[in-house]
Design a protein around this motif. Sequence first.
Motif, PDB file in Angstrom:
ATOM      1  N   HIS A  59      35.815  44.308  50.748  1.00 42.05           N
ATOM      2  CA  HIS A  59      35.944  43.720  50.864  1.00 42.05           C
ATOM      3  C   HIS A  59      34.259  43.472  49.806  1.00 42.05           C
ATOM      4  O   HIS A  59      33.894  42.528  49.600  1.00 42.05           O
ATOM      5  CB  HIS A  59      34.180  44.423  51.654  1.00 42.05           C
ATOM      6  N   MET A  60      34.672  43.938  48.646  1.00 46.88           N
ATOM      7  CA  MET A  60      33.760  43.579  47.573  1.00 46.88           C
ATOM      8  C   MET A  60      35.088  42.873  47.215  1.00 46.88           C
ATOM      9  O   MET A  60      34.269  41.675  46.317  1.00 46.88           O
ATOM     10  CB  MET A  60      34.082  44.797  46.532  1.00 46.88           C
ATOM     11  N   LEU A  61      36.279  42.533  47.080  1.00 43.21           N
ATOM     12  CA  LEU A  61      36.990  41.964  45.938  1.00 43.21           C
ATOM     13  C   LEU A  61      36.617  40.105  46.610  1.00 43.21           C
ATOM     14  O   LEU A  61      37.110  39.526  46.340  1.00 43.21           O
ATOM     15  CB  LEU A  61      38.381  42.219  46.482  1.00 43.21           C
ATOM     16  N   GLN A  62      36.718  40.641  48.624  1.00 48.40           N
ATOM     17  CA  GLN A  62      36.024  38.950  48.871  1.00 48.40           C
ATOM     18  C   GLN A  62      35.573  38.383  48.722  1.00 48.40           C
ATOM     19  O   GLN A  62      35.036  36.954  48.353  1.00 48.40           O
ATOM     20  CB  GLN A  62      36.117  39.480  50.888  1.00 48.40           C
ATOM     21  N   LEU A  63      34.042  39.396  48.216  1.00 45.45           N
ATOM     22  CA  LEU A  63      32.391  38.268  48.181  1.00 45.45           C
ATOM     23  C   LEU A  63      32.963  37.879  46.885  1.00 45.45           C
ATOM     24  O   LEU A  63      31.819  36.127  47.470  1.00 45.45           O
ATOM     25  CB  LEU A  63      32.066  39.698  48.242  1.00 45.45           C
ATOM     26  N   GLN A  64      33.328  37.367  45.373  1.00 43.31           N
ATOM     27  CA  GLN A  64      33.373  36.957  44.688  1.00 43.31           C
ATOM     28  C   GLN A  64      33.679  35.515  45.614  1.00 43.31           C
ATOM     29  O   GLN A  64      32.870  34.119  44.713  1.00 43.31           O
ATOM     30  CB  GLN A  64      34.375  36.906  43.836  1.00 43.31           C
ATOM     31  N   CYS A  65      34.155  34.754  46.125  1.00 40.16           N
ATOM     32  CA  CYS A  65      34.421  33.552  46.813  1.00 40.16           C
ATOM     33  C   CYS A  65      34.410  33.467  47.987  1.00 40.16           C
ATOM     34  O   CYS A  65      34.033  32.602  48.530  1.00 40.16           O
ATOM     35  CB  CYS A  65      36.457  33.901  47.005  1.00 40.16           C
ATOM     36  N   ASN A  66      33.813  34.707  48.779  1.00 42.65           N
ATOM     37  CA  ASN A  66      33.482  34.713  49.936  1.00 42.65           C
ATOM     38  C   ASN A  66      31.453  34.778  50.800  1.00 42.65           C
ATOM     39  O   ASN A  66      31.266  33.751  51.764  1.00 42.65           O
ATOM     40  CB  ASN A  66      34.318  35.310  50.980  1.00 42.65           C
ATOM     41  N   ALA A  67      30.712  35.249  49.538  1.00 38.65           N
ATOM     42  CA  ALA A  67      30.175  35.778  49.610  1.00 38.65           C
ATOM     43  C   ALA A  67      29.502  34.378  50.036  1.00 38.65           C
ATOM     44  O   ALA A  67      29.594  33.343  48.847  1.00 38.65           O
ATOM     45  CB  ALA A  67      28.874  35.911  48.703  1.00 38.65           C
ATOM     46  N   GLN A  68      27.947  34.278  51.099  1.00 39.84           N
ATOM     47  CA  GLN A  68      27.230  32.415  50.569  1.00 39.84           C
ATOM     48  C   GLN A  68      25.808  33.653  51.308  1.00 39.84           C
ATOM     49  O   GLN A  68      25.393  34.103  51.567  1.00 39.84           O
ATOM     50  CB  GLN A  68      27.147  31.890  52.400  1.00 39.84           C
TER      51      GLN A  68
END
Length: 753
Positions: free
Chosen positions: A445-454
């Motif tokens: 999730h940490m790695l996903q967040l850079q591109c997917n955090a809204q």
Amino acid sequence: MFLKRLSRGYLVGKDPNAPLFYREEGNKKFQKKDYMGATVLYSKGVSHSRPNSEDISLCYANRSAALFHLGQYETCLKDIVRAQTHGYPERLQPKLLLRKAECLVTLGRPHEASQTISDLESNFAAKPTLAASQFQVLQRTLCRLKVKVQEKENLTETSPAALTKALEDMDLREENEQISSTSSSVSLCTDPLKGRCLVATKDILPGELLVKEDAFVSVLNPGEMPPWHRGLESKWDTRATNGDLYCHRCLKHTLAPVPCDGCSYAKYCSQECLQQAWDLYHSIECSLGGLLLTLGVFCHIALRSTLLARFEEAGKVINKLCGEITNRDTCLPESKNLAQILSYDLGGESKNKGKTVETPIPGCDINGKYENNYNAVFSLLPHTGNHSPVHKFLCALSVSALCRQLEAASLQAFTTGLRSSKLKAAAAPVLYPELNIWGVAMLRHMLQLQCNAQAITTIQQTGSEKNLITNSRQVRLATGLFPVVSLLNHSCSPNTSVSFISTVATVRASQQIKKGQEILHCYGPHESRMGVAERRQKLRSQYFFDCNCPPCEREKQRPSQGPGREAFCCHRCRALLQGYDVLSCGSTSCTESVSRDHLVSQLQDLQQQVGMARKLLRNGELERAIQLLLGCRHAAESFLLAEHSVVGGIEDDLAQAYAASGDWEKSAAHLQKSLRVVEVRHGPTSVEMGHELFKLAQIFFNGFAIPEALNTIQQAEKVLLVHYGPWNDEIQELQKMKSCLLDLPPILVGPNQ
Ligand SMILES: [Zn+2]
Ligand SMILES: [Zn+2]
Ligand SMILES: [Zn+2]
Ligand SMILES: [Zn+2]
């Protein structure tokens, strides 16, 4: 990085030594404008007091008094009930009951009010605790209230206006069968280059609601502490951050938060939100507060997502995944095993040759349905190969710190749970054996967040209370994961607008979208705010792709030196200056030339002056601010185009200064100039234009320029409706202004309307 966050000094855990100077009701004399500060002060008192103590009940009671003065009667009533449930002292009851009765009368609830009055009378008859003089005051107030009650009883009871209805009323015209929270006007497709995307299945009109999605997970951004300004006497810190003003669960704005029993950080709008948050995640997060604040919001979201997964069938996703990978490669060392889960591309193509892929589109269930659930969240791309080693290392470090603390907390809960039957963190012992898998999921999730955090944003009013005029600006309130919104790809000139109510994101078409066209939104770098080079650099470094949206392609073909409207102009003939190091006048009849360095330093000087003027404006020194701003505008005219953003800013500041001094006519004149700059930069139907028109409508309204006001209200409404829908605060305000103007006698409105 960590130290900086720590130094913000949040107190996590109840602080028994927190000063309880807010104990005695009435011993601090607040001026009217300070009641806002008083609510903050008492909220802090509530956060630091133990539940069911006299301290906490006094804080609630005192906050109810401040809320009463602010005219927040509904909220005041809630605080009175809270004070009573936490054991408000008997001797002070009459005061509280009197306030309750006043609230009920004002709110038009006469039956309840007369009930409270008779409670008060019997309470008083039973235990006369007041002095004679106080008794007389009480008697007089009671008489007055009784008269008011009788007056109101003749009217019908009004139902409490529930703006929360907004969300239920706002509906997708027809729900999509393939993608939850989405209108049937779009469908989910995959493209070999872009991956997943949403495409229009029919012609879509501007303003049509396309997505209405509640966040799978959201975490409030703690927010920065605003700078000190003189309000109350300086020993009382009445500064409030977002963490003090918004519910940590539903993100609603609240002046009277209810704090968590176990820590002083988490605060909620209501007991319901407190309970929900506790059941879903806060029972585990509560003891980790300090660490979570230190590690930052992304880490917090990673943990909360994993905690939420426990309540879903899809919580098995991770287990299933681990099972699949270990079954296939039983000889893999553990570290390599973990790495595979991390970068595992659900339903990915070439990498998993040996495996048959049942789901055609990543994130969908076996029936091909894409939903707002953990399965979809887990399928968001982590881009493991693209992140820098430093970033990956920091993420891993944060997650392992979190895991260690979780392990310690769950062990502790387990042992204390054996000793005492009152087990608060019931989920914790169950958590312990799964920690390894959780760690991996959190890292993903940490790695996903850079591109997917809204970013979840809201419009916040700024400016001190003593200033009549407040500025509104968009602020980042929280960060969340929205699996459906994440399906939208980026464009520097998008065809949708995203806005938020509570934790719900809505996506509306901002222009006409033809059948077959892709639904696009902007990840941040918008065509009207940055040049092509800056945009491409930002998108590449944060989102790892090269943008080839139409504006990018167009600007790549004809590279211009920066956005044209930000250019300099000739001080003699006001024609555009051209060139790089030395700029020369574009007009054939003029021979003027000037160095870029000179112009840049001239611009810096100007910006400094504008900054000084804004400071004067904030301090209420209007006359000096206006003089300085007029000088700035004169200076700007000599070398900047009329559409330059700095020129627009100066006009806007002038409008604000004149409005604050009550000169509505001059204010409107300057605001109209600022409006033209916004129109050129962002377009006539942009959301920025909507906000400017809203301001102008207010100025005309206050200045009693009725035809102009009505006309501007109509324009503002039209633009804002497309971006926000009818339940937006500004649209509601515009409608109130309109009905107020239309109620005026026709002689005042004039023949035009
Ligand atoms: Zn809430
Ligand atoms: Zn807590
Ligand atoms: Zn682009
Ligand atoms: Zn010239």
